[in-house]
Design an enzyme around this catalytic site. Structure first.
Site, short mmCIF file in Angstrom:
data_model
loop_
_atom_site.label_atom_id
_atom_site.label_comp_id
_atom_site.label_asym_id
_atom_site.label_seq_id
_atom_site.Cartn_x
_atom_site.Cartn_y
_atom_site.Cartn_z
N GLU A 87 17.53 33.05 52.72
CA GLU A 87 16.74 33.75 51.70
C GLU A 87 17.50 34.86 50.98
O GLU A 87 17.22 36.04 51.14
CB GLU A 87 15.46 34.31 52.33
CG GLU A 87 14.56 33.22 52.89
CD GLU A 87 13.20 33.73 53.35
OE1 GLU A 87 13.06 34.93 53.60
OE2 GLU A 87 12.27 32.90 53.46
N GLU A 126 11.25 25.95 55.76
CA GLU A 126 10.39 26.71 56.68
C GLU A 126 8.96 26.50 56.19
O GLU A 126 8.61 26.93 55.10
CB GLU A 126 10.72 28.21 56.63
CG GLU A 126 12.11 28.54 57.15
CD GLU A 126 12.42 30.04 57.15
OE1 GLU A 126 11.51 30.86 56.95
OE2 GLU A 126 13.60 30.37 57.34
#
Ligand code: GLA
Ligand code: ZN
Length: 652
Positions: free
Chosen positions: A142, A291
């Site tokens: 991220e 995710e």
């Protein structure tokens, strides 16, 4: 088809690994993401490596047929590195160094950090390059936070500015530095935006810069991994509607995009659907979810435990929007560390009795049976929405930020289209538009010359273009244009806007051409008609006499302008009228049911998802084969709470 979990074996005793792997195998988990934040275990001391534990756990997984995605561990530099190079820690905007103790504690332009990152990535890549169990790499975790304001970043920014603006005269001109005496006479005077109330042009350039240096760092990693193992895929876990990086640029060198999907609440379903479409739009390609939320999360508060069926519903929503694989975060809830209250597929107790485990096992058995049928099929959309990072960033300028926000303005149109079961693509302003029946551009402040020509050509040749308020108000430097609004494209819309108002709670009535009355919200462009026809007019005090929404014929097409925020029913009616030929007539479903299609050759897969915890009803006007239950369905159908159907249809 892959169904996976994010696994952190370094959080558990070795003896547990085979139990985990057995449970995974039983649930149909056939891909596992590993080593994401494991730098201190992979390189416990400077230049001392230990991959034995990873080899061992991979071997255990391999015996159960699980493939592996390995991560570069650079989102969490270990303490020995920070002790040697304290400057790696980012300097925050308030002048404080981010201390060691969480994650993402690195300055993305720091050359020492490049050195250590390159070294660990090379070691990993060499060690695993010939291992067929490793199917791909995830770079870092991220990207995006935090922005760093250290002296190295300042120098890099000055260099970046010089490349972009060439001369100081240009810089002073583009930034409007005559304002408040900001003229610079040498490049090394240019600051970083650490004070409030700085200039929007400066702000926009800094955002572009931060995005560019992040892309550089990411590309450095990709290059090493590609060189070592050209046949393994490389991806990164993007964050949906995260606004601080130009995701089109970041995505360029990855094989495909993957992303982290945490919908949290059922009410967020349009937001989540939009995020999936944005992710698919980055490379115009199917994506992975790296995710996927499996239950409660650590946020400001602990979010709700998912009801049985909710995780499965969201999983199918991923597939419906073009996911090729779904990987759950995380395998097992951790009993220590920052995210103790973040659920796993297994709870802390490690038993296989959790709701999420049962549900994962159900999904596993379904997806391995039916997934191959729709794997590789594409989401084909007749409508596109323009999504552009310069525009997102220009919308961030200090004065305007509280008024409206970019995703919310998109969602007004998006919801109306999705409720009709129509797929939506997300595009850049300069993408080829001719294949779309309609193109929508909410809050498009900046219209570059290329975008102007592209949109003009599109409408001339028969396209339908719908703009939201504040169209074309700024130039590429985030300065207001000096022409009559809506700027360059006012001929296309056949309107002029001389006055506008920020509505902030004011009561302003709007009446459409069918006599429906609405209350305008958020912002109002007071439209003066030229060639255009009104489709809605203001009906209150001094706004009366101005159009609120218009349509204009231009070439073979039409251009709509919606000059203010309006209740959802306005957008629903507009879309119903404008897109009526595209609406799926053979299936009737209420608003809580999402209908999204994927197609391949002459096959169509229609995903029907009940986003309600109550039963719902739909009507199928034709006979379909339903893949999950393997039944033929037609007529009135009752959907259970959170139920999913995948209807297959041969022919369009
Ligand atoms: C993010 C991160 C994960 C984890 C989860 C928890 O998306 O990528 O490492 O922190 O959130 O929700
Ligand atoms: Zn820095």
């Amino acid at each position: 088809m892959y169904l996976g979990v994010d696994y952190y074996p370094e959080h558990w005793e070795k003896e547990r690994w085979s139990v985990d792997a057995d449970f995974m195998q039983k649930a149909g988990i056939n891909v596992v993401r590993l080593a994401e934040f494991a730098w201190s275990k992979l390189e416990p001391e400077d230049d001392v490596y230990d991959f034995d534990w990873l080899d061992e756990v991979m071997d255990i997984l391999n015996k159960r047929g699980a493939k592996v995605i390995l991560c570069t561990p650079t989102a969490a530099p270990p303490i020995w590195l920070i002790e040697k190079h304290p400057d790696v820690l980012p300097l925050l905007r308030n002048g404080q160094r981010k201390a060691f103790g969480a994650r993402r504690h690195y300055c993305i332009t720091n050359r020492d950090y490049y050195y250590y990152s390159e070294r660990i990535i090379k070691k990993l890549a060499e060690h695993y390059r010939d291992n067929p169990q490793v199917i791909g790499w995830q770079v870092d975790n991220e990207f995006g936070n935090p922005k760093c304001y250290c002296s190295s970043c300042r120098k890099e920014f000055q260099h970046w500015l010089k490349l972009r603006h060439k001369t100081l005269e240009n810089l002073n001109q583009s930034w409007g530095n005559a304002f408040w005496s900001h003229d610079y006479t040498s490049w090394d005077q240019t600051p970083l935006p650490i004070v409030d109330h700085h200039n929007p042009a400066f702000d926009l350039d800094f955002r572009r810069f931060f995005s560019d240096v992040t892309v550089n760092y990411s590309n450095m990693q990709i290059k090493i991994l590609k060189k070592a193992s050209p046949e393994k895929f490389i991806t990164h876990n993007f964050m949906g509607l995260f606004p601080d990086l130009n995701y089109y640029h970041l995505a360029e060198k990855y094989d495909f995009v993957s992303w982290d999907n945490y919908p949290q609440k059922l009410e967020n379903r349009f937001h989540t659907a939009l995020a999936h479409d944005v992710m698919r739009g980055l490379k115009k390609k199917n994506f992975w979810v790296m995710e996927e939320q499996c239950s409660y999360l650590t946020r400001e508060d602990i979010t709700a435990t998912l009801s049985p069926g909710q995780m499965r519903l969201w999983t199918y929503q991923c597939y419906a929007h073009g996911a090729e694989a779904v990987v759950y975060f995380r395998w097992r809830a951790c009993s220590f560390g920052m995210e103790q209250f973040c659920s796993g597929i297994l709870q802390h107790d490690g038993t296989n009795k959790s709701i999420s485990y049962k549900e994962a096992a159900q999904i596993g058995s379904e997806i391995h049976r039916i997934g191959p049928q729709f794997e590789g099929s594409r989401v084909v959309s007749p409508v596109a929405i323009i999504y552009d990072y310069d525009n997102i960033w220009a919308n961030y300028s200090y004065q305007e930020r509280p008024m409206y926000n970019y995703p919310d303005e998109i969602l007004r149109f998006y919801k109306a289209i999705r409720k009709k079961g129509i797929n939506v693509d997300i595009v850049k302003p300069t993408d080829e538009l001719s294949k779309y029946k309609a193109v929508i551009a909410p809050l498009m402040y900046i219209v570059t010359d290329e975008a102007e020509n592209n949109i003009k050509r599109y409408v001339e040749e028969g396209g339908i273009f719908i703009a939201g308020f504040r169209f074309g108000i700024k130039d590429i430097h985030s300065n207001m244009v000096k022409s009559v609004l809506p700027g360059k494209l006012k001929k296309l819309f056949g309107i002029s806007i001389y006055t506008w108002d920020n509505l902030r709670g004011k009561k302003v009535e709007v009446k459409d051409d069918e006599g429906n009355i609405y209350q305008a919200d958020t912002f109002a462009d007071l439209i003066t008609l030229k060639e255009a026809k009104p489709i809605a007019k203001y009906n209150s005090s001094w706004y009366t006499g101005h159009a609120a929404a218009t349509v204009n014929t231009f070439g073979k097409g039409r251009a709509y302008y919606v000059g203010c925020g309006l209740p959802q029913s306005f957008y629903d009616r507009l879309i119903e009228k404008v897109l009526s030929p595209l609406i799926l007539k053979s299936i009737k479903a209420p608003d809580e049911v999402e209908i999204t299609t994927r197609e391949e050759d002459n096959k169509r897969f229609i995903f029907i998802m009940n986003f309600s915890d109550k039963p719902s009803r739909i009507f199928l006007g034709e006979e379909y084969t339903e893949l999950i239950k393997g039944k033929r369905l037609e007529g009135k159908i009752k959907l259970d709470p959170f139920e999913v159907l995948i209807l297959e249809r041969i022919g369009k």
